[in-house]
Design a protein around this motif. Structure first.
Motif, mmCIF file in Angstrom:
data_model
loop_
_atom_site.group_PDB
_atom_site.id
_atom_site.type_symbol
_atom_site.label_atom_id
_atom_site.label_comp_id
_atom_site.label_asym_id
_atom_site.label_seq_id
_atom_site.Cartn_x
_atom_site.Cartn_y
_atom_site.Cartn_z
ATOM 1 N N HIS A 287 5.300 -6.529 -11.687
ATOM 2 C CA HIS A 287 4.038 -6.103 -12.287
ATOM 3 C C HIS A 287 3.313 -5.071 -11.434
ATOM 4 O O HIS A 287 2.464 -4.325 -11.938
ATOM 5 C CB HIS A 287 3.128 -7.315 -12.542
ATOM 6 N N LEU A 288 3.614 -5.006 -10.113
ATOM 7 C CA LEU A 288 2.992 -3.997 -9.259
ATOM 8 C C LEU A 288 3.349 -2.600 -9.752
ATOM 9 O O LEU A 288 2.486 -1.705 -9.797
ATOM 10 C CB LEU A 288 3.453 -4.192 -7.814
ATOM 11 N N TYR A 289 4.599 -2.419 -10.154
ATOM 12 C CA TYR A 289 5.077 -1.107 -10.595
ATOM 13 C C TYR A 289 4.498 -0.742 -11.956
ATOM 14 O O TYR A 289 4.122 0.410 -12.194
ATOM 15 C CB TYR A 289 6.604 -1.109 -10.637
ATOM 16 N N THR A 290 4.427 -1.696 -12.858
ATOM 17 C CA THR A 290 3.920 -1.403 -14.200
ATOM 18 C C THR A 290 2.402 -1.245 -14.207
ATOM 19 O O THR A 290 1.860 -0.397 -14.926
ATOM 20 C CB THR A 290 4.338 -2.516 -15.176
ATOM 21 N N ASP A 291 1.693 -2.026 -13.391
ATOM 22 C CA ASP A 291 0.233 -1.934 -13.357
ATOM 23 C C ASP A 291 -0.253 -0.573 -12.876
ATOM 24 O O ASP A 291 -1.254 -0.044 -13.373
ATOM 25 C CB ASP A 291 -0.350 -3.016 -12.435
ATOM 26 N N GLY B 290 8.581 1.758 0.605
ATOM 27 C CA GLY B 290 7.352 2.084 1.316
ATOM 28 C C GLY B 290 7.513 3.011 2.488
ATOM 29 O O GLY B 290 6.769 2.888 3.472
ATOM 30 N N ARG B 291 8.453 3.935 2.418
ATOM 31 C CA ARG B 291 8.648 4.860 3.534
ATOM 32 C C ARG B 291 9.135 6.198 2.993
ATOM 33 O O ARG B 291 10.079 6.252 2.202
ATOM 34 C CB ARG B 291 9.644 4.277 4.532
ATOM 35 N N LEU B 292 8.476 7.272 3.421
ATOM 36 C CA LEU B 292 8.875 8.610 2.994
ATOM 37 C C LEU B 292 9.871 9.254 3.940
ATOM 38 O O LEU B 292 10.576 10.172 3.567
ATOM 39 C CB LEU B 292 7.635 9.512 2.891
ATOM 40 N N ILE C 120 0.831 -1.202 0.000
ATOM 41 C CA ILE C 120 0.000 0.000 0.000
ATOM 42 C C ILE C 120 0.864 1.250 0.000
ATOM 43 O O ILE C 120 0.598 2.216 -0.732
ATOM 44 C CB ILE C 120 -0.940 -0.011 1.216
ATOM 45 N N ALA C 121 1.919 1.259 0.805
ATOM 46 C CA ALA C 121 2.795 2.431 0.884
ATOM 47 C C ALA C 121 3.446 2.722 -0.464
ATOM 48 O O ALA C 121 3.678 3.884 -0.812
ATOM 49 C CB ALA C 121 3.861 2.208 1.959
ATOM 50 N N ARG C 122 3.734 1.688 -1.243
ATOM 51 C CA ARG C 122 4.324 1.920 -2.568
ATOM 52 C C ARG C 122 3.271 2.386 -3.569
ATOM 53 O O ARG C 122 3.560 3.222 -4.440
ATOM 54 C CB ARG C 122 5.017 0.642 -3.041
ATOM 55 N N ILE D 15 4.040 3.007 -10.709
ATOM 56 C CA ILE D 15 4.879 3.329 -9.557
ATOM 57 C C ILE D 15 6.321 3.455 -10.038
ATOM 58 O O ILE D 15 6.821 2.567 -10.728
ATOM 59 C CB ILE D 15 4.778 2.229 -8.481
ATOM 60 N N PRO D 16 6.996 4.552 -9.716
ATOM 61 C CA PRO D 16 8.386 4.711 -10.158
ATOM 62 C C PRO D 16 9.276 3.573 -9.677
ATOM 63 O O PRO D 16 9.132 3.085 -8.549
ATOM 64 C CB PRO D 16 8.808 6.043 -9.523
ATOM 65 N N ALA D 17 10.192 3.139 -10.535
ATOM 66 C CA ALA D 17 11.101 2.047 -10.185
ATOM 67 C C ALA D 17 11.946 2.426 -8.971
ATOM 68 O O ALA D 17 12.371 3.572 -8.827
ATOM 69 C CB ALA D 17 12.004 1.719 -11.374
#
Length: 502
Positions: free
Chosen positions: A378-382, A391-393, A234-236, A385-387
């Motif tokens: 596939h999470l990034y391409t779907d 999950g932490r800012l 979720i964070a990503r 989401i930048p490569a």
């Protein structure tokens, strides 16, 4: 697109809406407003987020007149507190150029303000069934002059068990009135209710027959995720390109509270709305989300129909909903007002059977959710989401034991500097009678026993160690004297009982 002016809406109402950039009408509004202005009873069916509020709101405001007399003339019944607030805000916008007053009546808030608004002459009451009946039974709310009655989200009221309350409210209003009922679905019970309390209603169905059950402008993504990795995923997702306001749905109040704490710790700006919060807290969280002060709202289904925000880009189902209707209501928080949206759903291993039912009912054609982890390509391409996104800012909070690094063993940290998990070395001092052992004695050298002639140390009473016979203790105090209890429960000054006569 048809403008509100073309539909016959009064200029002052059109001007109030235009001030917020609302000019063109949606399909449900195009079909509803002209008929409702004439006093026709209407059953309106349309998906959530398609503009039903103005579809019934503008006609009832206009039918009241420019300067209506004080007293309740319009009753709008809604299933949830959040939806009550939302509908009230929309009607207040539409009446901003008129003397018409709108009041929200719902539980969780103090009675006084609501009662004062009614006594001040509010003409439009928007409320939840429980609080409406409560005030009506106390004769603080008079529904005997109601000319217009609206049931909004009628199917949700059925789900929540409000049907008996709705019938009681109908009974408190005049038999001759203008009635409108709006719902996303039309179960048989709702149709029967309409037949009982409406006069020759016209059924308006504002949907595109080629659109299917789900909105075409929402992208649906379904993942099978592990519960321990879900927060990281979720964070990503929250760092995806173009991600705006996001609503995350959880199954339980505890999960919502835990997730909002986790995301805030990771550096995100999240608020929560769930049943463990009082009404003021829920309203503040919702207001912060609508105003953009918080861009993530974590909610249970109690708030699903009260989140009417046009710029929600993502909806995330932290846990899969129980049925297809709940799924549609959750997903309907995005893709509103003709915009596009993304709905991401996580399916746990134990909930695959629920997904099978939803998939079949909504015709997704995806019987097996894709197994997904935070590192899955596939999470990034779907979801764009930048490569390399993590999950932490912000960095994690410093470990509590870091402050003790470098101290020698046995060195005690100051009280304010010690972490809660660190134990300082502790020295124990036995006391007797509230006085520390050895109090009043000299230093250690003066406490050494003197030697006797035979070389054995001579110990004063109370100064030696335990001698094995119970006379002295190792702490230097004399052993307590053994006490005997007299037969019959009495004592005689510590003396032993007299021996029996021979």
């Amino acid at each position: 697109m048809t403008t509100f002016t073309e539909l016959g809406v009064a200029p002052d109402i059109v001007e109030a809406l235009a001030g917020k950039g609302i000019v063109d009408a949606f399909p449900i509004q195009e079909q509803t407003i002209p008929l409702a202005l004439t006093g026709q009873d209407i059953i309106g069916q349309a998906k959530t987020g398609t503009g039903k509020t103005f579809g019934f709101g503008l006609p009832i405001i206009q039918r009241l007149g420019d300067d209506p007399a004080p007293g309740v003339k319009v009753l709008v019944v809604v299933p949830t507190r959040e939806l009550c607030v939302q509908v009230t805000e929309d009607l207040e916008l539409a009446t901003s150029n008129r003397a018409t007053k709108v009041v929200a009546i719902y539980g969780g808030k103090a009675y006084e303000g609501q009662i004062e608004a009614i006594k001040a002459g509010a003409q439009i009451v928007v409320g939840t069934p429980g609080r409406l009946l409560d005030l009506a039974s106390q004769r603080l709310l008079d529904l005997g002059q109601v000319q217009e009655m609206v049931l909004d989200e009628a199917d949700k009221m059925l789900d929540l068990g409000f049907l008996p309350d709705i019938e009681k409210l109908f009974a408190k209003t005049p038999a001759v009135r203008h009635t409108m009922l709006f719902s996303a679905t039309m179960p048989g019970v709702i149709v029967a209710l309409a037949r009982r309390f409406m006069t020759k209603p016209i059924h308006i169905r504002a949907t595109d027959p080629d659109e299917g059950l789900t909105q075409a402008n929402i992208k649906h993504v379904v993942y099978r995720a592990h519960s321990l990795d879900k927060d990281e995923v979720i964070a990503r997702i929250l760092q995806a390109e173009g991600r705006g306001k996001t609503v995350i749905f959880t199954r339980t109040k505890r999960a919502a509270a835990k997730l909002v704490e986790e995301l805030n710790d990771r550096g995100f700006n999240a608020a929560a709305v769930h049943g463990d919060l009082n009404q003021d807290q829920r309203e503040r969280a919702m207001a912060a989300f609508k105003a953009g002060k918080k861009d993530i709202l974590i909610a249970t289904d109690v708030a699903a129909r009260g989140i009417d925000v046009d710029d929600v880009t993502h909806v995330i189902n932290h846990t899969i909903p129980d049925d297809d209707k709940t799924y549609l209501h959750r997903a309907g928080r995005t893709g509103r007002a003709g915009k596009t949206g993304i709905a991401v759903t996580f399916v746990d291993w134990d909930d695959l059977h629920k997904w099978a039912l939803i998939n079949r009912a909504l015709e997704f054609g995806q019987p097996e959710p894709t197994e997904t982890y935070s590192s899955s390509p596939h999470l990034y391409t779907d979801l764009d989401i930048p490569a390399g996104t993590k999950g932490r800012l912000k960095p994690a909070a410093a470990a509590p034991r870091a402050a003790t690094a470098g101290r020698t063993e046995g060195e005690r940290a100051p009280r304010g500097e010690r972490a809660s998990g660190d134990r300082a070395p502790r020295s124990r001092t036995r006391t007797r009678g509230g006085r520390p052992a050895g109090e009043g004695q000299t230093d250690a050298s003066s406490q050494a026993p003197a030697a006797s002639a035979g070389g054995e140390p001579v110990r004063e009473p109370g100064t030696g160690t335990h001698d094995g016979h119970g006379h002295e203790h190792h702490d230097g105090n004399a052993a307590p004297r053994r006490r005997r209890r007299r037969r019959g429960g009495s004592r005689s000054g510590g003396q032993a009982p007299a021996a029996p006569q021979a």
